[in-house]
Design a protein around this motif. Structure first.
Motif, short mmCIF file in Angstrom:
data_model
loop_
_atom_site.label_atom_id
_atom_site.label_comp_id
_atom_site.label_asym_id
_atom_site.label_seq_id
_atom_site.Cartn_x
_atom_site.Cartn_y
_atom_site.Cartn_z
N THR A 166 -9.73 -27.17 25.56
CA THR A 166 -10.02 -27.63 26.92
C THR A 166 -10.29 -26.48 27.87
N ARG A 167 -10.29 -25.26 27.35
CA ARG A 167 -10.57 -24.07 28.17
C ARG A 167 -11.63 -23.22 27.48
N GLU A 168 -12.46 -22.58 28.27
CA GLU A 168 -13.56 -21.79 27.73
C GLU A 168 -13.07 -20.57 26.95
N ASP A 169 -11.88 -20.08 27.28
CA ASP A 169 -11.35 -18.90 26.58
C ASP A 169 -10.71 -19.24 25.24
N GLY A 170 -10.73 -20.53 24.87
CA GLY A 170 -10.20 -20.94 23.57
C GLY A 170 -8.74 -21.34 23.58
N SER A 171 -8.07 -21.18 24.71
CA SER A 171 -6.68 -21.60 24.80
C SER A 171 -6.62 -23.13 24.90
N GLU A 172 -5.42 -23.67 24.70
CA GLU A 172 -5.21 -25.13 24.70
C GLU A 172 -6.11 -25.79 23.65
N GLU A 173 -6.13 -25.19 22.47
CA GLU A 173 -6.92 -25.71 21.35
C GLU A 173 -6.30 -26.99 20.81
N TRP A 174 -7.13 -28.01 20.57
CA TRP A 174 -6.59 -29.27 20.04
C TRP A 174 -7.19 -29.65 18.68
N LEU A 175 -8.20 -28.91 18.24
CA LEU A 175 -8.77 -29.17 16.91
C LEU A 175 -9.12 -27.86 16.24
N GLU A 176 -8.84 -27.79 14.93
CA GLU A 176 -9.18 -26.63 14.12
C GLU A 176 -9.76 -27.12 12.80
N ALA A 177 -10.85 -26.48 12.35
CA ALA A 177 -11.48 -26.85 11.09
C ALA A 177 -12.12 -25.62 10.47
N TYR A 178 -12.17 -25.59 9.14
CA TYR A 178 -12.78 -24.48 8.41
C TYR A 178 -13.93 -25.02 7.55
N PHE A 179 -15.13 -24.50 7.77
CA PHE A 179 -16.32 -24.89 7.03
C PHE A 179 -16.69 -23.79 6.04
N THR A 180 -17.05 -24.18 4.84
CA THR A 180 -17.52 -23.23 3.83
C THR A 180 -18.99 -23.46 3.57
N PHE A 181 -19.78 -22.39 3.70
CA PHE A 181 -21.21 -22.45 3.44
C PHE A 181 -21.57 -21.54 2.28
N VAL A 182 -22.58 -21.93 1.53
CA VAL A 182 -23.10 -21.13 0.42
C VAL A 182 -24.54 -20.76 0.73
N THR A 183 -24.91 -19.50 0.45
CA THR A 183 -26.27 -19.05 0.70
C THR A 183 -27.05 -19.00 -0.61
N LEU A 184 -28.24 -19.59 -0.60
CA LEU A 184 -29.08 -19.67 -1.79
C LEU A 184 -30.47 -19.11 -1.48
N ASP A 185 -31.11 -18.61 -2.50
CA ASP A 185 -32.49 -18.18 -2.36
C ASP A 185 -33.36 -19.43 -2.16
N PRO A 186 -34.18 -19.47 -1.11
CA PRO A 186 -34.95 -20.69 -0.82
C PRO A 186 -35.96 -21.05 -1.90
N VAL A 187 -36.33 -20.09 -2.75
CA VAL A 187 -37.31 -20.35 -3.81
C VAL A 187 -36.63 -20.68 -5.13
N THR A 188 -35.74 -19.78 -5.58
CA THR A 188 -35.10 -19.96 -6.88
C THR A 188 -33.87 -20.86 -6.83
N LYS A 189 -33.32 -21.06 -5.62
CA LYS A 189 -32.10 -21.85 -5.40
C LYS A 189 -30.87 -21.21 -6.06
N LYS A 190 -30.97 -19.91 -6.36
CA LYS A 190 -29.83 -19.18 -6.91
C LYS A 190 -29.02 -18.54 -5.78
N ALA A 191 -27.74 -18.30 -6.06
CA ALA A 191 -26.86 -17.74 -5.04
C ALA A 191 -27.35 -16.37 -4.57
N MET A 192 -27.22 -16.14 -3.25
CA MET A 192 -27.60 -14.87 -2.65
C MET A 192 -26.37 -14.18 -2.08
N LYS A 193 -26.36 -12.87 -2.11
CA LYS A 193 -25.25 -12.10 -1.59
C LYS A 193 -25.22 -12.21 -0.07
N VAL A 194 -24.01 -12.38 0.49
CA VAL A 194 -23.83 -12.52 1.93
C VAL A 194 -23.49 -11.17 2.54
N THR A 195 -23.97 -10.95 3.76
CA THR A 195 -23.63 -9.74 4.50
C THR A 195 -22.12 -9.61 4.61
#
Length: 301
Positions: free
Chosen positions: A113-142
């Motif tokens: 409810t605050r722009e500085d992130g205080s008074e947080e009421w929801l937390e979630a963790y998303f996992t993404f996988v990076t793939l080569d757009p042509v081969t669809k094989k996994a790509m190394k992440v920075t």
């Protein structure tokens, strides 16, 4: 950022703050926006929030990677609500990369409810996988370069969770495979439930009148995936699928309980296959477990 994902100042990676993105919901002053997110009971429509979480997390993932890889939502850790938000109060959604593996990354999302992130009421963790757009094989992440103690703690937690997920996949119950101690507890509990279901099927007059077969709680709906819900790679984005699944689950709980349910948390979500525009989607929902006396479902096997 250089060709290998290195920063121009020589750093071998990027910091969490470089990926951070935040958006504001001015519900107190924007009546049209508030109406878009309001459910029939004047509360926050959580399915819309799920959609926004995934969309912003995807943008954050693009901020961290180099080039234009195919980024797909692999899963979402349990989403918990610490308190119920007030629809007329301004809200702030933000997130940043907290952990990076070889071809995957974890993004911590929060709503407060605050722009500085205080008074947080929801937390979630998303996992993404990076793939080569042509081969669809996994790509190394920075690589990720934590700067603060809090960021280091989040990074270590992400590594632990990634390892636990690998172990969970390894220990998954399979026919002919010895059961672990935890799997054995689940198997024993499932056996007892099957015994109770057998009596309900064969001799319903002698069964517990307050029981119901799981299949009798089944609800489903179907739709064709429309192009309006596609992402940059012409696939249906995960947030749309999560919203539709959540709203069906909410309706299922409503019909089973005979009254409006109260949402508490979303368990882990995993995406096994991509969904293309034009695919026929069938959503199914059923009640898996109940505690008639109430209490926390998470504390019981």
């Amino acid at each position: 950022v250089g060709k290998n994902g290195d920063c121009v100042d020589g750093r071998k990676g990027k910091t969490p703050r470089e990926s951070r993105v935040g958006i504001a919901y001015p519900f107190s002053s924007d009546e049209f926006l508030k109406e878009t997110y309001r459910n029939p009971w004047g509360e926050m429509r959580f399915g819309k929030i799920l959609e926004d979480l995934d969309a912003l997390a995807g943008n954050i993932a693009f901020n961290h990677v180099h080039g234009n890889p195919l980024i797909v939502t692999a899963g979402v850790d349990r989403i918990r609500i610490r308190q119920r938000p007030i629809i007329g109060q301004d809200q702030y959604l933000s997130g940043k990369v907290t952990w990076v593996g070889s071809s995957s990354m974890e993004i911590r999302m929060q709503i407060s409810t605050r722009e500085d992130g205080s008074e947080e009421w929801l937390e979630a963790y998303f996992t993404f996988v990076t793939l080569d757009p042509v081969t669809k094989k996994a790509m190394k992440v920075t690589p990720l370069l934590p700067e603060t103690n809090e960021e280091r703690a989040h990074f270590e937690l992400g590594a632990i969770k990634a390892q636990n997920k690998k172990m969970a996949r390894k220990n998954k119950i399979e026919v002919g495979r010895p059961l672990s101690e935890e799997s054995l507890k689940i198997d024993i509990r499932a056996g007892k439930l099957l015994d109770e279901a057998g009596q309900l099927l064969r001799m319903p007059s002698l069964a517990d009148p307050n029981t119901i077969l799981m299949d009798q709680t089944l609800q489903s709906n179907a739709m064709v995936a429309q192009p309006q819900a596609r992402n940059l790679h012409d696939r249906i984005f995960g947030g749309f699928l999560m919203r539709r699944a959540f709203e069906l689950a909410f309706a299922t709980a409503y019909m089973f309980g005979g009254g409006r349910p109260r949402f508490l948390e979303v368990d882990d979500i995993s995406f096994d296959h991509p969904v293309d525009v034009g695919d026929l989607l069938v959503f199914k929902s059923r009640v898996l477990y109940t505690r008639p006396e109430g209490g926390n479902l998470g504390g019981t096997v």
